[in-house]
Scaffold this active site. Structure first.
Site, PDB file in Angstrom:
ATOM      1  N   ASP A  30       0.320   9.155  16.645  1.00  0.00           N
ATOM      2  CA  ASP A  30      -0.186   7.782  16.771  1.00  0.00           C
ATOM      3  C   ASP A  30      -0.935   7.705  18.109  1.00  0.00           C
ATOM      4  OD1 ASP A  30       0.935   4.944  15.213  1.00  0.00           O
ATOM      5  OD2 ASP A  30      -0.223   4.750  17.080  1.00  0.00           O
ATOM      6  N   THR A  86      -4.577  -0.561   6.929  1.00  0.00           N
ATOM      7  CA  THR A  86      -5.817  -0.913   6.229  1.00  0.00           C
ATOM      8  C   THR A  86      -5.849  -2.442   6.130  1.00  0.00           C
ATOM      9  OG1 THR A  86      -4.626  -0.556   4.144  1.00  0.00           O
ATOM     10  CG2 THR A  86      -6.105   1.195   4.863  1.00  0.00           C
ATOM     11  N   THR A 124      -2.766   2.022   1.761  1.00  0.00           N
ATOM     12  CA  THR A 124      -3.248   1.342   0.559  1.00  0.00           C
ATOM     13  C   THR A 124      -4.764   1.169   0.673  1.00  0.00           C
ATOM     14  OG1 THR A 124      -1.157   0.170   0.374  1.00  0.00           O
ATOM     15  CG2 THR A 124      -3.041  -0.790  -0.786  1.00  0.00           C
ATOM     16  N   TYR A 256       5.432  -5.248 -22.833  1.00  0.00           N
ATOM     17  CA  TYR A 256       4.768  -6.056 -23.854  1.00  0.00           C
ATOM     18  C   TYR A 256       3.800  -7.041 -23.202  1.00  0.00           C
ATOM     19  CZ  TYR A 256       4.486  -7.744 -28.616  1.00  0.00           C
ATOM     20  OH  TYR A 256       4.047  -8.030 -29.876  1.00  0.00           O
ATOM     21  N   GLY A 265      -4.391 -15.460 -28.678  1.00  0.00           N
ATOM     22  CA  GLY A 265      -4.687 -16.589 -29.557  1.00  0.00           C
ATOM     23  C   GLY A 265      -3.452 -16.922 -30.350  1.00  0.00           C
ATOM     24  N   CYS A 268       0.619 -20.442 -31.059  1.00  0.00           N
ATOM     25  CA  CYS A 268       1.577 -20.832 -30.015  1.00  0.00           C
ATOM     26  C   CYS A 268       1.048 -20.731 -28.592  1.00  0.00           C
ATOM     27  CB  CYS A 268       2.845 -19.996 -30.138  1.00  0.00           C
ATOM     28  SG  CYS A 268       3.723 -20.335 -31.654  1.00  0.00           S
ATOM     29  N   ARG A 331      -5.321 -19.519 -37.086  1.00  0.00           N
ATOM     30  CA  ARG A 331      -5.369 -20.624 -36.132  1.00  0.00           C
ATOM     31  C   ARG A 331      -5.549 -20.102 -34.713  1.00  0.00           C
ATOM     32  NH1 ARG A 331      -0.003 -23.569 -37.622  1.00  0.00           N
ATOM     33  NH2 ARG A 331       0.528 -21.397 -37.961  1.00  0.00           N
TER      34      ARG A 331
HETATM   35  N1  LIG Z   1       4.271  -2.308   5.465  1.00  0.00           N
HETATM   36  C1  LIG Z   1       4.593  -2.125   4.200  1.00  0.00           C
HETATM   37  O1  LIG Z   1       5.596  -2.606   3.692  1.00  0.00           O
HETATM   38  C2  LIG Z   1       3.712  -1.274   3.332  1.00  0.00           C
HETATM   39  C3  LIG Z   1       4.180  -0.847   2.074  1.00  0.00           C
HETATM   40  C4  LIG Z   1       3.363  -0.037   1.287  1.00  0.00           C
HETATM   41  C5  LIG Z   1       2.110   0.321   1.744  1.00  0.00           C
HETATM   42  N2  LIG Z   1       1.658  -0.124   2.945  1.00  0.00           N
HETATM   43  C6  LIG Z   1       0.335   0.326   3.384  1.00  0.00           C
HETATM   44  O2  LIG Z   1       0.521   1.408   4.273  1.00  0.00           O
HETATM   45  C7  LIG Z   1      -0.452   1.372   5.314  1.00  0.00           C
HETATM   46  C8  LIG Z   1       0.236   1.284   6.668  1.00  0.00           C
HETATM   47  O3  LIG Z   1       0.958   0.076   6.718  1.00  0.00           O
HETATM   48  P1  LIG Z   1       1.945  -0.234   7.933  1.00  0.00           P
HETATM   49  O4  LIG Z   1       2.562  -1.557   7.657  1.00  0.00           O
HETATM   50  O5  LIG Z   1       2.812   0.940   8.202  1.00  0.00           O
HETATM   51  O6  LIG Z   1       0.865  -0.391   9.139  1.00  0.00           O
HETATM   52  P2  LIG Z   1       1.142  -0.605  10.691  1.00  0.00           P
HETATM   53  O7  LIG Z   1       0.054  -1.478  11.191  1.00  0.00           O
HETATM   54  O8  LIG Z   1       2.565  -1.010  10.910  1.00  0.00           O
HETATM   55  O9  LIG Z   1       0.976   0.845  11.299  1.00  0.00           O
HETATM   56  C9  LIG Z   1      -0.224   1.529  11.344  1.00  0.00           C
HETATM   57  C10 LIG Z   1      -0.138   2.534  12.477  1.00  0.00           C
HETATM   58  O10 LIG Z   1      -1.292   3.379  12.415  1.00  0.00           O
HETATM   59  C11 LIG Z   1      -1.605   3.728  13.745  1.00  0.00           C
HETATM   60  N3  LIG Z   1      -2.956   4.297  13.803  1.00  0.00           N
HETATM   61  C12 LIG Z   1      -4.151   3.672  13.828  1.00  0.00           C
HETATM   62  N4  LIG Z   1      -5.144   4.575  13.928  1.00  0.00           N
HETATM   63  C13 LIG Z   1      -4.576   5.810  13.946  1.00  0.00           C
HETATM   64  C14 LIG Z   1      -5.070   7.127  14.067  1.00  0.00           C
HETATM   65  N5  LIG Z   1      -6.374   7.375  14.158  1.00  0.00           N
HETATM   66  N6  LIG Z   1      -4.195   8.136  14.060  1.00  0.00           N
HETATM   67  C15 LIG Z   1      -2.862   7.908  13.956  1.00  0.00           C
HETATM   68  N7  LIG Z   1      -2.331   6.670  13.859  1.00  0.00           N
HETATM   69  C16 LIG Z   1      -3.179   5.635  13.855  1.00  0.00           C
HETATM   70  C17 LIG Z   1      -1.436   2.414  14.502  1.00  0.00           C
HETATM   71  O11 LIG Z   1      -1.351   2.626  15.895  1.00  0.00           O
HETATM   72  C18 LIG Z   1      -0.145   1.915  13.866  1.00  0.00           C
HETATM   73  O12 LIG Z   1       0.978   2.385  14.601  1.00  0.00           O
HETATM   74  C19 LIG Z   1      -1.345   0.193   5.004  1.00  0.00           C
HETATM   75  O13 LIG Z   1      -2.441   0.639   4.247  1.00  0.00           O
HETATM   76  C20 LIG Z   1      -0.469  -0.702   4.157  1.00  0.00           C
HETATM   77  O14 LIG Z   1      -1.244  -1.528   3.311  1.00  0.00           O
HETATM   78  C21 LIG Z   1       2.452  -0.888   3.752  1.00  0.00           C
END
Ligand SMILES: NC(=O)c1ccc[n+]([C@@H]2O[C@H](COP(=O)([O-])OP(=O)(O)OC[C@H]3O[C@@H](n4cnc5c(N)ncnc54)[C@H](O)[C@@H]3O)[C@@H](O)[C@H]2O)c1
Length: 437
Positions: A30, A86, A124, A256, A265, A268, A331
């Site tokens: 990170d 994202t 995501t 389903y 349609g 109901c 219907r």
């Molecule tokens: N939070 C959830 O419950 C959840 C569940 C399923 C999917 N997601 C998806 O997973 C992804 C992450 O979600 P999150 O909640 O963990 O995000 P978050 O914001 O908590 O964490 C993202 C991390 O990525 C780090 N980061 C940014 N640029 C980076 C880089 N170049 N190299 C390494 N690290 C970098 C940031 O410093 C941060 O610590 C998203 O796309 C989200 O939609 C989240």
């Protein structure tokens, strides 16, 4: 396995802790030095049940470390899981800044690596992002080819915050979207001990599954709230209603009604949606979700009409026009709407439905045909072969078994428009087209 995890937020920290607990050697990455330090001290960077103990034990036992160095992490792992954020932009579009940057960084590190490396997107992202952003960015920065020199997978995460660790070990499913089998095989080894169905598919399908799931969950919440609001106004306990609703695993909580196709349609569903939304209106309860159901259904009918008419052919044959196979009930059949629109536009129509012939039907349905839609009864034929002789465009309007081998019966100059997925679903433009596949 040696695994690097990019992004130590909710998804990354949970994955890092749990994979290390499972015995893998995990390197978290990170750019946020504080998060890296926290992990290296054995402290979780997120508040989440059970993850603190898992991370501290994994760090103590030497299976989990963290770094800000991408090169070090890629060099010392066989697989990288991308868990960066994202977020939404102001206009609702997806901000891919972090995804792009992390792909540039991982690609540059792969350029320096001789052995095969697999990059797995867990973030995501919308369908097409792997094809248009992740893969091209990795290829450009590594100078190598995806699927050949390095591997790429999409592996959506289904955990919920608050129960993330238990969701990690008991996910509803594991979905691997893969560009090549070799990468999918490597990723699948991480999940061999999981008690969940493992589904391997193409990358775009995996991307779409995640959105389909979350939009569905959001729809469920909104739906239940609107039902609850109506119930409160009527002095009914919405929880009691939804508890009974949830007992029904045949129609309510089941697959389903969840197959893309034509409009609903019958006698109901349209009537009852209309009645409940009207009732809500009289109670001054706003129900935007329920109110959108019938307009959405109407748009699906318009879509069917457009598909039929855009071929510019005048002779149309309809196979099946009762609202579903196995009934003679016309219907509110949406196919009858299609037929009436085509009649109004002057198309040359013939209609066939084994269950709807004036000779065989009796009672109210016969009256309905003769009194309400006499213009339709004049177009009905008694043999499917008459449709195939007449039509330039053949429309399959319900799923009767006799239509299943329609593609083997049509001439090369005929096109089939399938409203019910009678065939395999593989679109062949100009010969076979499905309404939403
Ligand atoms: N939070 C959830 O419950 C959840 C569940 C399923 C999917 N997601 C998806 O997973 C992804 C992450 O979600 P999150 O909640 O963990 O995000 P978050 O914001 O908590 O964490 C993202 C991390 O990525 C780090 N980061 C940014 N640029 C980076 C880089 N170049 N190299 C390494 N690290 C970098 C940031 O410093 C941060 O610590 C998203 O796309 C989200 O939609 C989240």
């Amino acid at each position: 396995m040696n695994i690097s995890i990019f992004g130590l937020g909710y998804v990354g920290a949970v994955s890092a802790g749990c994979l290390a607990k499972d015995g893998h050697r995990v390197i978290g990455v990170d750019p946020n030095q504080t998060k890296v330090n926290l992990i290296n001290e054995g402290t979780s960077p997120i508040v989440e049940k059970d993850i603190g103990g898992i991370i501290s034990a994994s760090v103590r036992e030497g299976r989990l470390t963290a770094t800000t160095s991408v090169a070090e992490a890629v060099q010392n792992s066989e697989i990288s899981l991308v868990c960066v954020g994202t977020p939404s932009q102001l206009n609702g579009s997806l901000d891919l800044t972090y995804v792009r940057r992390v792909c540039e960084e991982i690609g540059a590190a792969i350029a320096q690596k001789a052995s095969f490396h697999v990059v797995v997107a867990r973030s995501t992202m919308l369908p097409g992002t792997m094809r248009d952003v992740v893969i091209p960015t990795l290829e450009a920065s590594s100078g190598k080819r995806a699927g050949v020199d390095f591997g790429v997978c999409n592996n959506p995460e289904f955990l919920r915050e608050g129960t993330a660790v238990s969701d990690y070990y008991q996910p509803p499913k594991t979905v691997i979207g893969e560009t090549d089998g070799r990468s999918g095989d490597i990723l699948a080894t991480l999940y061999v001990n999981m008690d969940a169905p493992l589904i391997r598919t193409d990358v775009a399908t995996a991307e779409m599954v995640k959105y389909t799931d979350n939009v569905w969950h959001a729809l469920k919440v909104g739906f239940a709230n609107e039902i609850g609001n109506i119930c409160k106004s009527l002095g009914i306990d919405g929880h009691k209603v939804m508890d009974i609703f949830c007992h029904d695993h045949k129609l309510n909580l089941s697959s389903y009604y969840l197959k893309p196709g034509f409009a609903f349609g019958g006698s109901c569903l349209p009537k009852d949606v209309r009645a409940l939304t009207y009732k809500a209106k009289t109670l001054d309860i706003e129900t935007p979700i329920l109110n959108s159901i019938l307009p959405g259904n109407q748009l699906q009918i318009q879509r069917g009409i457009k598909m039929i008419t855009e071929h510019g052919k005048r002779r149309i044959g309809i196979l099946g026009f009762s609202f579903k196979a196995g009934t003679d009930d016309l219907r509110e059949s949406p196919v009858v709407d299609v037929i009436e629109t085509l009649i109004g536009k002057g198309y040359d129509l013939k209609l066939y439905d084994k269950n709807v012939t004036l000779a065989s039907i009796t009672g109210s349905n016969r009256d309905y045909i003769l009194n309400h839609i006499p213009h339709i009864s004049r177009l009905m034929v008694s043999e499917m072969s008459e449709i195939l002789t007449h039509a330039e465009v053949v429309v399959v309007g319900n799923g009767a078994a006799e239509f299943r081998d329609i593609l083997s019966k049509i001439r090369p100059d005929q096109v089939v428009i399938d409203l019910v997925r009678i065939g395999s679903g593989r679109s062949e433009p100009g010969r076979y087209e499905g309404i939403c596949w």
